[in-house]
Scaffold this motif. Structure first.
Motif, short mmCIF file in Angstrom:
data_model
loop_
_atom_site.label_atom_id
_atom_site.label_comp_id
_atom_site.label_asym_id
_atom_site.label_seq_id
_atom_site.Cartn_x
_atom_site.Cartn_y
_atom_site.Cartn_z
N ALA A 97 79.44 -114.48 -47.86
CA ALA A 97 78.28 -115.15 -48.44
C ALA A 97 77.60 -114.31 -49.51
CB ALA A 97 77.28 -115.52 -47.35
N LYS A 98 77.77 -113.00 -49.46
CA LYS A 98 77.16 -112.11 -50.45
C LYS A 98 77.78 -112.29 -51.83
CE LYS A 98 76.23 -108.40 -47.10
NZ LYS A 98 76.60 -107.00 -46.72
N ILE A 99 78.97 -112.82 -51.88
CA ILE A 99 79.71 -112.89 -53.14
C ILE A 99 79.11 -113.93 -54.09
CG2 ILE A 99 81.96 -113.36 -54.16
CD1 ILE A 99 83.16 -112.34 -51.52
N GLY A 100 78.68 -115.07 -53.54
CA GLY A 100 78.10 -116.09 -54.40
C GLY A 100 77.76 -117.35 -53.63
N GLU A 101 77.02 -118.27 -54.26
CA GLU A 101 76.58 -119.49 -53.57
C GLU A 101 77.75 -120.38 -53.19
OE1 GLU A 101 73.71 -121.58 -55.83
OE2 GLU A 101 72.27 -119.91 -55.91
N GLU A 102 78.73 -120.50 -54.10
CA GLU A 102 79.88 -121.37 -53.82
C GLU A 102 80.66 -120.87 -52.61
OE1 GLU A 102 83.91 -122.97 -56.04
OE2 GLU A 102 82.25 -122.19 -57.24
N GLU A 103 80.87 -119.54 -52.56
CA GLU A 103 81.60 -118.96 -51.43
C GLU A 103 80.80 -119.11 -50.14
OE1 GLU A 103 83.21 -117.55 -55.12
OE2 GLU A 103 81.17 -117.49 -54.34
N ALA A 104 79.49 -118.92 -50.24
CA ALA A 104 78.63 -119.06 -49.05
C ALA A 104 78.69 -120.47 -48.50
CB ALA A 104 77.19 -118.69 -49.40
N LYS A 105 78.70 -121.46 -49.41
CA LYS A 105 78.78 -122.86 -48.99
C LYS A 105 80.12 -123.18 -48.34
CE LYS A 105 78.27 -127.56 -50.81
NZ LYS A 105 78.01 -128.38 -52.03
N GLU A 106 81.19 -122.66 -48.92
CA GLU A 106 82.54 -122.92 -48.40
C GLU A 106 82.73 -122.34 -47.00
OE1 GLU A 106 86.41 -124.39 -48.34
OE2 GLU A 106 84.74 -124.82 -49.71
N ILE A 107 82.21 -121.13 -46.78
CA ILE A 107 82.42 -120.46 -45.49
C ILE A 107 81.60 -121.10 -44.37
CG2 ILE A 107 80.61 -118.71 -45.68
CD1 ILE A 107 84.19 -118.17 -44.37
N GLN A 108 80.57 -121.88 -44.74
CA GLN A 108 79.72 -122.47 -43.72
C GLN A 108 80.42 -123.57 -42.93
OE1 GLN A 108 76.88 -121.26 -42.59
NE2 GLN A 108 77.22 -119.65 -44.12
N LYS A 109 81.55 -124.06 -43.44
CA LYS A 109 82.27 -125.10 -42.68
C LYS A 109 82.86 -124.53 -41.40
CE LYS A 109 86.84 -124.78 -44.89
NZ LYS A 109 87.85 -125.50 -45.70
N PHE A 110 82.97 -123.21 -41.35
CA PHE A 110 83.41 -122.56 -40.13
C PHE A 110 82.19 -122.24 -39.27
CE2 PHE A 110 86.67 -121.56 -43.25
CZ PHE A 110 87.84 -121.85 -42.55
N ALA A 510 98.14 -109.44 -54.03
CA ALA A 510 97.36 -110.02 -52.94
C ALA A 510 95.89 -109.66 -53.09
CB ALA A 510 97.90 -109.51 -51.59
N SER A 511 95.61 -108.40 -53.42
CA SER A 511 94.23 -107.97 -53.60
C SER A 511 93.58 -108.72 -54.75
CB SER A 511 94.17 -106.46 -53.85
OG SER A 511 94.60 -105.76 -52.74
N LYS A 512 94.31 -108.84 -55.88
CA LYS A 512 93.77 -109.57 -57.03
C LYS A 512 93.46 -111.02 -56.65
CE LYS A 512 96.23 -106.90 -60.57
NZ LYS A 512 97.31 -106.95 -61.59
N ALA A 513 94.36 -111.62 -55.88
CA ALA A 513 94.17 -113.02 -55.48
C ALA A 513 92.93 -113.18 -54.62
CB ALA A 513 95.41 -113.53 -54.73
N ILE A 514 92.74 -112.24 -53.70
CA ILE A 514 91.57 -112.31 -52.81
C ILE A 514 90.29 -112.21 -53.62
CG2 ILE A 514 90.34 -111.09 -50.97
CD1 ILE A 514 93.11 -110.37 -49.83
N PHE A 515 90.25 -111.24 -54.56
CA PHE A 515 89.05 -111.08 -55.37
C PHE A 515 88.85 -112.28 -56.29
CE2 PHE A 515 88.93 -106.77 -53.92
CZ PHE A 515 87.57 -106.45 -53.95
N SER A 516 89.94 -112.87 -56.75
CA SER A 516 89.83 -114.04 -57.61
C SER A 516 89.22 -115.21 -56.87
CB SER A 516 91.21 -114.42 -58.15
OG SER A 516 91.14 -115.60 -58.90
N VAL A 517 89.63 -115.38 -55.60
CA VAL A 517 89.13 -116.49 -54.80
C VAL A 517 87.68 -116.27 -54.39
CG1 VAL A 517 89.36 -117.69 -52.60
CG2 VAL A 517 91.38 -117.15 -53.93
N LEU A 518 87.36 -115.01 -54.02
CA LEU A 518 86.04 -114.73 -53.46
C LEU A 518 84.99 -114.42 -54.53
CD1 LEU A 518 87.04 -112.50 -50.42
CD2 LEU A 518 86.60 -114.96 -50.48
N ARG A 519 85.44 -114.26 -55.78
CA ARG A 519 84.52 -113.85 -56.85
C ARG A 519 83.49 -114.95 -57.13
NH1 ARG A 519 88.06 -111.69 -60.78
NH2 ARG A 519 87.77 -109.60 -60.01
#
Length: 519
Positions: A97-110, A510-519
């Motif tokens: 959730a620290k990464i950004g609003e979009e990521e915080a919203k997406e993770i809340q479904k869990f 893999a690391s680049k992909a993770i940062f790309s998704v979570l950025r």
């Protein structure tokens, strides 16, 4: 190819080194065998997954993902078990959730906790559907059953499962070890204090043992092969993996200098990696602490800690669910990987032709019109106004109309299972119908998303010979390409043939992909 062979043999050596035939290891295996003889057990375990990822492009960017978990389970005999795993996601959600609003919203479904049940019934693996719907509810919305059984190829056969838990397997494994590594002494061994066994090793220790082990295995490969095939046969592996002559040839691709280079690179890449285990055996209980600290240089660390207690309880009963949806391989692939376009390859008399542009439409194999007819040596024409395809070969003429399920072969109407179609300005025709109309035989084989169509006008025996010959030619071309690349250091660098470079490149991606998704 050679480096792949080296990797396989090195992994084989590392596995054998972990079960080194020392008195302490033998005593540990004997104590473990007593646990396997219990008619029922209960297990409780606390687990912690701690993952730290570093952005390879900006080392100041780091993510720390920590997931505590609890496991509880029971087992009845050697072939039935029920396990519940509960994951605490609060820390993980807060970090993302620290990464950004979009990521915080997406993770809340869990939810704050993710819990699911898994059952083992002989060779069957059955998992609560809730696990999958939490991850991707849309894909599983039409499955009404509460549990999902994985396709059989993801399971271990009942016979193999029983063999792995038997004294017979232990004896076969020790026999294999003594044959492959008769004089081998590992750098690290179990330490014994009363009824407590402890083991610690670093990646350097394991890789050094693997290097020594490979040398010994290669030296004794001819004798080792018989023992290895014996074990693989009892594990009920596909027959094509049990060709003794092919296994014997593996050592011909081994070169010590290649192994030494791979070991050196891996030691540098995995520096800081270590594993440890501490197990205490009691009459009716086993306590165990396992730690795995995986470190990949400049990229990530992955630490796992497991503290478990297994208690003898021969009154337990495992009830296997009956409300189960058994997935086929195709269903599994579609649910977890989406609508992936199937790959359709065509062989003419044993040789691959075309570029794999075939399609599966309504369960029928459709092949590109012009490519197919030219492959068969036919003359083809297309009338755009009437949408009629005409193909001639010798005295035979085929006429197909786009979208119509009636074709003509030498003037006679024939009903089609699937009509010709136009997709993205390319015409596709039913492959079997066309080939058989021109006097060819057709074989069809499907493996997951890959479909292979054999079109041939030779005997089945000759076809098998031609396929084997074509595969040998492809292998020879691959070997030639490898040797050419090996002779040119620059090409070797560009093509990333070095084993450690491949691992490091994959980890970076893999690391680049993770940062790309979570950025």
């Amino acid at each position: 190819m050679k480096k792949r062979i080296i990797s396989l043999i090195m992994v084989f050596a590392m596995i054998l080194s972990l079960v080194a035939c020392t008195p302490n290891t033998t005593a540990y295996l004997d104590a473990s065998a007593k646990i396997n003889s219990w008619k029922g057990t209960k297990v409780k375990a606390d687990l912690t997954y701690d993952i730290k990822i570093q952005n390879p492009e900006d080392k100041s960017q780091k993510i720390n993902l920590k997931v505590p978990a609890k496991l509880e389970g029971i087992s009845e005999g050697q072939d039935k078990a029920q396990i519940n795993l509960s994951l605490d996601l609060k820390s993980l959600k807060a970090e993302i959730a620290k990464i950004g609003e979009e990521e915080a919203k997406e993770i809340q479904k869990f939810g704050d906790n993710l819990s699911f049940d898994m059952y083992v019934d002989g060779g069957r693996i059955i998992i609560n559907k809730d696990l999958f719907t939490t991850i991707n509810s849309e894909s599983f919305k039409d499955i009404k059953e509460k549990y999902i059984e994985l396709p059989s190829e993801y399971n271990v056969s009942v016979e193999a499962y029983k063999y792995l838990d038997s004294e017979e397997f232990k004896a076969d494994l020790l026999d294999l070890y003594k044959t492959a590594l008769p004089d081998f002494k590992p750098l690290k061994d179990y330490k014994v204090s009363g009824n407590t066994y402890s083991y610690e090793a670093t990646s350097d220790d394991l890789l050094t043992d693997a290097s020594k082990g490979v040398d010994s295995i290669i030296k004794n490969w001819d004798k080792t092969t018989d023992k290895l095939v014996k074990i693989l046969t009892k594990l009920d592996l596909p027959k094509e993996t049990l060709n003794k002559d092919e296994i014997l040839k593996l050592k011909d691709s081994y070169k010590k200098e290649d192994l030494d280079k791979a070991i050196k690179d891996l030691k540098d890449l995995l520096k800081g990696t270590k594993i440890s285990e501490k197990t205490t055996f009691e009459d009716d209980k086993v306590s165990q602490e396992v730690k795995v600290n995986l470190s990949i240089k400049d990229l990530m660390t992955y630490d796992v800690t497991i503290n478990s207690v297994t208690t003898k309880d021969e009154s337990v009963k495992v009830t296997i669910p009956t409300d189960v949806k058994k997935l086929t391989t195709d269903e599994y692939m579609k649910l977890f990987m989406g609508d992936i376009e199937p790959i359709v390859s065509v062989r003419l008399n044993g040789k691959i032709v075309g570029d794999g542009e075939g399609k599966i439409i309504n369960d029928r194999t459709m092949l590109p019109c012009r490519s197919l007819f030219e492959t068969l040596g036919s003359k083809v024409s297309y009338d755009e106004k009437s949408k009629v395809v005409t193909a001639k070969q010798g005295e035979n003429t085929i006429i197909l109309t786009i979208g119509k399920d009636i074709a003509k072969v030498n003037g006679k109407e024939v009903k089609l299972d699937s009509p010709a179609v136009i997709i993205e300005n390319k015409t596709y025709v039913p492959g079997r119908f066309v080939a058989e109309s021109f006097g060819y035989k057709v074989k069809y084989e499907k493996q997951g998303i890959i479909s292979l169509v054999d079109i041939y006008n030779i005997s089945d025996e000759k076809l098998a010979e031609e396929i084997k010959k074509a595969e040998a030619e492809m292998l020879a071309e691959a070997k030639k390409a490898f040797e050419e690349a090996k002779a040119d250091d620059k090409k070797v660098e560009e093509k990333k043939e070095n084993v450690s470079e491949k691992i490091e490149e994959s980890a970076k991606n893999a690391s680049k992909a993770i940062f790309s998704v979570l950025r």
